[in-house]
Write a protein that holds these residues in place. Structure first.
Motif, PDB file in Angstrom:
ATOM      1  N   SER B  46       0.840  -1.208   0.000  1.00 22.48           N
ATOM      2  CA  SER B  46       0.000   0.000   0.000  1.00 22.48           C
ATOM      3  C   SER B  46       0.869   1.250   0.000  1.00 22.48           C
ATOM      4  O   SER B  46       0.559   2.241  -0.676  1.00 22.48           O
ATOM      5  CB  SER B  46      -0.920   0.011   1.222  1.00 22.48           C
ATOM      6  OG  SER B  46      -1.775  -1.107   1.205  1.00 22.48           O
ATOM      7  N   GLN B  90      -7.610   0.086   0.239  1.00 20.47           N
ATOM      8  CA  GLN B  90      -7.761  -1.243   0.844  1.00 20.47           C
ATOM      9  C   GLN B  90      -9.048  -1.335   1.665  1.00 20.47           C
ATOM     10  O   GLN B  90      -9.753  -2.322   1.605  1.00 20.47           O
ATOM     11  CB  GLN B  90      -6.535  -1.534   1.716  1.00 20.47           C
ATOM     12  CG  GLN B  90      -6.457  -2.962   2.168  1.00 20.47           C
ATOM     13  CD  GLN B  90      -5.093  -3.300   2.758  1.00 20.47           C
ATOM     14  OE1 GLN B  90      -4.128  -2.542   2.642  1.00 20.47           O
ATOM     15  NE2 GLN B  90      -5.002  -4.444   3.387  1.00 20.47           N
ATOM     16  N   ASP B 167      -6.105  -1.554  -4.533  1.00 19.62           N
ATOM     17  CA  ASP B 167      -5.458  -2.100  -3.343  1.00 19.62           C
ATOM     18  C   ASP B 167      -6.348  -3.217  -2.779  1.00 19.62           C
ATOM     19  O   ASP B 167      -7.351  -2.952  -2.137  1.00 19.62           O
ATOM     20  CB  ASP B 167      -5.244  -0.997  -2.295  1.00 19.62           C
ATOM     21  CG  ASP B 167      -4.224  -1.410  -1.243  1.00 19.62           C
ATOM     22  OD1 ASP B 167      -3.955  -2.619  -1.128  1.00 19.62           O
ATOM     23  OD2 ASP B 167      -3.698  -0.520  -0.541  1.00 19.62           O
ATOM     24  N   GLU B 168      -5.956  -4.432  -3.065  1.00 23.09           N
ATOM     25  CA  GLU B 168      -6.685  -5.631  -2.639  1.00 23.09           C
ATOM     26  C   GLU B 168      -8.161  -5.583  -3.050  1.00 23.09           C
ATOM     27  O   GLU B 168      -9.046  -5.585  -2.200  1.00 23.09           O
ATOM     28  CB  GLU B 168      -6.539  -5.847  -1.128  1.00 23.09           C
ATOM     29  CG  GLU B 168      -5.064  -5.867  -0.723  1.00 23.09           C
ATOM     30  CD  GLU B 168      -4.808  -6.528   0.611  1.00 23.09           C
ATOM     31  OE1 GLU B 168      -5.768  -7.071   1.201  1.00 23.09           O
ATOM     32  OE2 GLU B 168      -3.642  -6.520   1.041  1.00 23.09           O
TER      33      GLU B 168
HETATM   34 MG   LIG Z   1      -2.038  -2.864   2.205  1.00 28.11          MG
END
Ligand SMILES: [Mg+2]
Ligand SMILES: Nc1ncnc2c1ncn2[C@@H]1O[C@H](COP(=O)(O)OP(=O)(O)O)[C@@H](O)[C@H]1O
Lengths: 268, 257
Positions: B46, B90, B167-168
């Motif tokens: 991140s 995220q 992010d994810e």
């Molecule tokens: Mg992360």
């Protein structure tokens, strides 16, 4: 390509910002606040302007603080009348109670009490809201959506504080004087006409204006300190709680300390 | 510099306090490419994305996006560049004082002259793309984790960006919804020629959406390759990570920490 020195993270457009950036490495809160103030002052006069946010903050800071300010000011005026009556009676100067109430309210208690109330109410709310936005990355999200968080969040609070504190103070002055009037005439048996004459004869426009000028500074200080603490929060809910506490404590101290110096300067 | 390179990172280092998170990281992402960054939790994935988008300032190193040196851009130019970016955080990072459609339409409202009704229409369309029709007026606090993530995704693609950071994107979604999102990411790249960097732990998703995969380990990219190259890697660390094995070179670090 040869590697070079890491870029200075702060632009040098404003000398005070540079000063601030020198102070940052020593984790100076003051340095950070000076930087935020500098950016805020610049953004106030350059577009984009977020009028809806400004309006919302004016309501939040001004309108929503009115009930507490009303109650505090009326009872403060009342107790001032009560206390000064007792004291002045000892040298037969009861007729000056109105003067004392009016001067105390406009010069000191109106601005300071209003400031402290707003610090506790709106300042805490600002730090908590902005702190939550910081730790949940909403402030980062604003940036990625090409919206400057200081412009979008801090400037409206700053403007709201600067405009609404004087407005609340006017209200507080008026209600305080009324509180004193009611207690004096109804409870202590003063003559209403004499009381009001004494109030107006000695109260000068300057007293009111200087009080308002102080409250203008207090409003700016509360918004700046609370926004800064919110923006600087880290570490989840606990961090936000600490930031909120610090915002209220620092704002209150700033009000009380700057009040002395502003008074010394304005009323010399 | 080659104009086919959309994102170029050299010598990127960042530490928080005494903790060195990125340590001379190098990475190139080609125009229109889908790059997937894999790596253990807390390795700085991140943090890497936040540097590219200009949210964090590195201790040293350089970052170029579309030929612009991100670190030397002023407020205005950085803002203009960011209008071409979309970012899915995220934890979604939805604005909790705004309803779902206002979240999705935030960029449009700020940066276009569209009316509220038009913004709402675009927002609804993007929400349909992520499988969330009819929730326009809910507040973020009323959504489940998976829904929040998809609203975040809708917000990231609302301005039709040229570069998207995920992010994810599939973490916390059920397998079927995860695949819907994978398809969407693949689609965006094919139809709109979007360049993207995705972070994921989910290897099924990585294989599906990646043109190339990069593995972040100890502050550096230790291996970059196509999906096939990564699957057949001879690098022990990468092999351990992609097979999800508890035994291998990475274990030592975990137990020591
Ligand atoms: Mg992360
Ligand atoms: N703003 C920050 N301040 C201090 N430490 C941070 C910050 N952001 C990230 N870190 C640290 O950097 C490391 C990498 O974080 P992150 O990039 O979020 O990992 P991940 O690879 O799981 O996404 C973590 O150890 C985290 O604690």
């Amino acid at each position: 390509m040869t590697s070079r020195e890491p870029r200075k993270t702060v632009t040098l457009l404003c000398p005070v910002e540079y000063l601030g950036s020198l102070l940052i490495p020593s984790f100076s809160v003051v340095g950070g606040m000076i930087m935020m103030l500098c950016f805020t002052l610049r953004y106030i006069f350059t577009p984009p302007f977020y009028l809806r946010n400004i309006f919302k903050q004016m309501v939040e800071i001004g309108v929503n603080s009115m009930p507490v300010v009303l109650i505090t000011a009326s009872f403060t005026g009342a107790v001032l009348a009560l206390q000064s009556h007792t004291a002045f009676k000892r040298f037969d100067a009861e007729t000056l109670v109105g003067t004392v109430v009016a001067l105390s309210m406009t010069r000191e208690l109106g601005p300071v009490l209003t400031g402290l109330i707003v610090a506790g109410r709106a300042g805490a709310a600002m730090a908590a809201e902005l702190g939550t936005m910081r730790v949940t990355e909403q402030i980062d999200a604003l940036e990625t959506l090409a919206t400057n968080p200081v412009r979008y969040l801090v400037v409206p609070r700053f403007i709201g504080g600067m405009l609404m504190l004087p407005a609340l103070t006017v209200l507080s002055d008026g209600i305080g004087i009324m509180g004193g009037f009611i207690v004096s005439t109804r409870v202590l048996g003063a003559n209403p006409t004499t009381y009001m004459t004494r109030t107006w004869d000695f109260l000068e426009m300057e007293d009111i204006f200087h009080g308002l000028l102080k409250s203008f500074f207090f409003g700016a200080a509360i918004a700046l300190i609370s926004s800064y603490e919110g923006f600087a929060s880290e570490g989840g809910a606990e961090g936000v709680g600490k930031a909120t506490t610090r915002a209220v404590v620092l704002s209150s101290m700033a009000i009380l300390i700057s009040d002395y110096f502003l008074s010394a300067w304005l009323f010399k | 510099m080659n104009s086919d390179i959309m994102i170029h990172i050299e010598g990127l280092s960042k530490s928080f306090g005494r903790k060195q998170v990125l340590d001379g990281l190098e990475l190139d992402v080609m125009r229109g490419e889908s790059m997937v960054v894999i790596g253990g939790s807390g390795t700085g994935k991140s943090v890497l994305i936040k540097h590219i988008i200009g949210l964090l300032k590195p201790d040293s190193g350089r970052i170029y996006v579309d030929g612009h040196d991100v670190l030397s851009l002023g407020e205005h130019d950085l803002g203009e560049l960011r209008k071409k970016f979309g970012m899915l955080f995220q934890n979604a990072a939805l604005f909790d004082s705004f309803s779902v459609w206002e979240n999705v339409g935030f960029g449009l409202k700020q940066h276009t002259r569209l009316s509220s009704a038009e913004v709402r229409k675009v927002a609804s369309e993007k929400l349909r793309m992520v499988g969330l029709a009819g929730i326009e007026d809910l507040m973020p606090s009323e959504l489940s984790g998976g829904m929040r993530k998809r609203v975040g995704l809708a917000r990231a693609i609302a301005m039709e960006p040229e570069v998207i950071f995920y992010d994810e994107p599939t973490t916390g979604l059920d397998p079927i919804m995860a695949d819907v999102i994978n398809e969407l990411i693949v689609d965006l790249r094919k139809k709109l020629k979007v360049t993207s960097i995705s972070i994921t732990h989910d290897m099924a998703s990585a294989y599906k959406i990646a043109d190339r995969i990069a593995m972040l380990y100890k502050g550096r990219i230790i291996e970059v390759g196509t999906v096939d190259e990564i699957r057949n890697t001879s690098n022990e660390i990468v092999r351990q990570f992609i097979t999800g094995s508890a035994v291998g070179p990475i274990t030592m670090e975990v137990t020591r920490a």
